[in-house]
Scaffold this active site. Structure first.
Site, mmCIF file in Angstrom:
data_model
loop_
_atom_site.group_PDB
_atom_site.id
_atom_site.type_symbol
_atom_site.label_atom_id
_atom_site.label_comp_id
_atom_site.label_asym_id
_atom_site.label_seq_id
_atom_site.Cartn_x
_atom_site.Cartn_y
_atom_site.Cartn_z
ATOM 1 N N THR A 1 0.818 -1.217 0.000
ATOM 2 C CA THR A 1 0.000 0.000 0.000
ATOM 3 C C THR A 1 0.846 1.259 0.000
ATOM 4 O O THR A 1 0.475 2.266 -0.594
ATOM 5 C CB THR A 1 -0.915 -0.004 1.251
ATOM 6 O OG1 THR A 1 -1.770 -1.124 1.149
ATOM 7 C CG2 THR A 1 -1.740 1.245 1.344
ATOM 8 N N THR B 1 2.114 -4.232 4.387
ATOM 9 C CA THR B 1 2.104 -4.477 5.827
ATOM 10 C C THR B 1 1.691 -5.913 6.186
ATOM 11 O O THR B 1 2.055 -6.403 7.251
ATOM 12 C CB THR B 1 1.134 -3.507 6.536
ATOM 13 O OG1 THR B 1 -0.157 -3.636 5.943
ATOM 14 C CG2 THR B 1 1.621 -2.090 6.434
ATOM 15 N N ASP B 2 0.959 -6.582 5.300
ATOM 16 C CA ASP B 2 0.389 -7.881 5.678
ATOM 17 C C ASP B 2 1.448 -8.885 6.138
ATOM 18 O O ASP B 2 1.246 -9.602 7.118
ATOM 19 C CB ASP B 2 -0.406 -8.486 4.519
ATOM 20 C CG ASP B 2 -1.755 -7.811 4.316
ATOM 21 O OD1 ASP B 2 -2.042 -6.851 5.041
ATOM 22 O OD2 ASP B 2 -2.511 -8.257 3.434
ATOM 23 N N LYS C 1 1.569 -7.680 13.104
ATOM 24 C CA LYS C 1 0.467 -6.822 12.674
ATOM 25 C C LYS C 1 -0.764 -7.275 13.441
ATOM 26 O O LYS C 1 -1.223 -8.403 13.265
ATOM 27 C CB LYS C 1 0.241 -6.954 11.163
ATOM 28 C CG LYS C 1 -0.880 -6.069 10.643
ATOM 29 C CD LYS C 1 -1.021 -6.104 9.121
ATOM 30 C CE LYS C 1 -2.159 -5.189 8.683
ATOM 31 N NZ LYS C 1 -2.316 -5.122 7.230
HETATM 32 N N1 ASP Z 1 -2.161 -6.291 1.262
HETATM 33 C C1 ASP Z 1 -1.230 -5.205 1.379
HETATM 34 C C2 ASP Z 1 0.168 -5.782 1.453
HETATM 35 O O1 ASP Z 1 0.544 -6.321 2.442
HETATM 36 C C3 ASP Z 1 -1.534 -4.357 2.544
HETATM 37 C C4 ASP Z 1 -0.532 -3.251 2.806
HETATM 38 O O2 ASP Z 1 0.344 -2.958 2.081
HETATM 39 O O3 ASP Z 1 -0.650 -2.637 3.855
HETATM 40 O O4 ASP Z 1 0.888 -5.668 0.509
#
Ligand code: ASP
Length: 444
Positions: A111, A187-188, A266
């Site tokens: 993201t 973040t995932d 997370k």
């Molecule tokens: N689904 C995304 C990822 O982990 C969420 C994010 O970037 O926060 O790439």
């Protein structure tokens, strides 16, 4: 990647729906009118998911709602107006100040490197490390930035092979003498990558800071800019030389917390302060431009220290979460598939049901390393308290203290990537390499 990003013209459409849209020369984003059964529907043509059927056209009508119109033999489409092309041109990068510390920003996607397509509401990974740098010009007051795109993926699509590539790239940049490295990342699975780098990059001389965002940088509520400023500040000047995750400390926009790469999870799907250190305090925090260490127990920055790169991971390791009624044959399956290690995410102090014991015995006899982490978030496993725990120890299951189950998975992959000798791998698993086990857990 790069500065200008176009969308495909009819994403997700196939079959009948695609045919009729092509005939009307319509593209996603165009204003169209659909005539059917004596009625007409007007709206902006929306892209569809690749799993959508072949018979519906989806438009966003005036009220903002999306409707799907089923294509039948007498359906006709007319293009009313062309939509604005969705492109993105970042401002030019700011001037560099040569006397500042040198920081390398490596982009991997997620993201933080995404933009929202406002017609569809979808988020797509589309901007590079360089774009981020030009969008957050404050970074030029903190460091001289070099940027590189390693790949552009959402982090759920990463595998241990990507960890290896990231580790190798970081090592290269550190070899070139940068003062710190920032990795922008989804973040995932950022915590998994953080753990992987913590084991792969040993004797780090400078900080390696993973950073992400819960909301993409072009949204007013984005956390990307603050997180990025925090990450670059730490890479440039923090006194620690460890792998950390830099994210919002709270929901407000005033502080960034730095979590040790092996102790972070997370914990929330959407909040800006989703990342928490588990069983320990965060390593440091940055507020009002001031970086404060929150522990004295950390590896100090030392430019002269020689980095040791150990970037290999064996993917034949599984993380198995036990649950009431779990079929023990799931364990057998991994054994039959030729796996070399199993991390059991057991209940409470480190238990699985007795029904699983024969399968665990078989796994150990076949030479698999079987270790136990807890599915509780806080606390540590203690397999001496209950009979089931003691029996599991007797079967050869290795207790992992307060190591997070994800960290344990990554560590065993790494240990088995390092050595073919299971005894050596076990010894590595039992040794605290990167702060993954704390001497004493704090209970929060
Ligand atoms: N689904 C995304 C990822 O982990 C969420 C994010 O970037 O926060 O790439």
């Amino acid at each position: 990647m790069g500065g200008n990003h176009d969308l495909p013209s009819l994403p997700g459409y196939k079959g009948e729906a695609l045919k009729i849209l092509r005939e009307a020369e319509a593209q996603a984003g165009d204003l169209i009118r659909i005539f059917k059964d004596g009625t007409s529907y007007e709206g902006v043509l929306m892209p569809r998911s690749e799993y959508g059927d072949e018979r519906h056209i989806v438009i966003k009508i005036r009220s903002g709602y999306n409707i799907g119109v089923r294509v039948t033999a007498d359906t006709r489409v007319e293009k009313v107006g062309a939509g604005a092309k969705v492109t993105f041109k970042p401002p030019p990068p700011p001037k560099q100040r040569p006397n500042l510390p040198r920081v390398s920003i490596l982009s991997t996607g997620g993201t933080i490197a995404s933009r929202v397509d406002y017609r569809t509401g979808a988020v797509r990974p589309a901007i590079s490390a360089e774009d981020l740098y030009s969008i957050v010009p404050e970074l030029s007051d903190i460091a001289v930035i070099e940027t590189e795109v390693i790949f552009s993926l959402f982090s759920e699509d990463l595998t241990p092979k990507h960890w290896t590539r990231i580790a190798e790239t970081v090592a290269k940049r550190i070899g070139e003498g940068v003062d710190g490295v920032v990795i922008t990342h989804g973040t995932d699975t950022m915590a998994y990558t953080a753990a992987a780098l913590s084991f792969a990059l040993q004797d780090l001389p400078v900080p390696v800071v993973l950073v992400g965002a819960q909301r993409s940088e072009d949204r007013p509520s984005s956390d990307a800019a603050l997180n990025l400023i925090g990450a670059v500040s730490a890479a440039a000047e923090a006194p620690f030389a460890e792998v950390v995750v830099a994210m919002h400390e709270t929901v407000s926009d005033n502080a960034v917390a730095f979590h040790r790469g092996t102790k972070v999870r997370k914990c929330h799907t959407s909040r800006r302060d989703a990342f928490k250190s588990v069983n320990v305090n965060p390593l440091a925090r940055l507020a009002d431009g001031q970086l404060t260490m929150l522990t004295e127990d950390y590896r100090k920055r030392d430019h002269d220290r020689e980095l040791t790169l150990k970037p290999n991971f064996d993917e034949r390791v599984a993380l198995i979460k036990f649950y009431p009624g779990m079929n023990p044959r799931l364990i057998d399956l991994y054994v039959d598939l030729g796996y070399r290690g199993l991390i059991l995410e057991g209940t409470g102090l480190g238990h699985v049901g007795r029904k699983c014991f024969p399968s665990i015995r078989k796994a150990v006899e076949r030479g698999l390393i079987v270790a136990m982490a807890s599915q509780c978030i806080w606390g540590r496993v203690n397999m001496n308290v209950y009979t089931n725990g003691r029996d599991l120890l007797a079967l050869g299951v290795i207790p992992l203290g307060d190591m997070l189950a994800e960290t344990a998975l990554v560590k065993l992959m790494w240990a088995l990537g390092e050595t073919d000798d299971p005894e050596e791998a076990k010894a590595l698993l039992r040794t605290n390499m990167a702060g993954e086990v704390s001497a004493r857990s704090i209970y929060i």
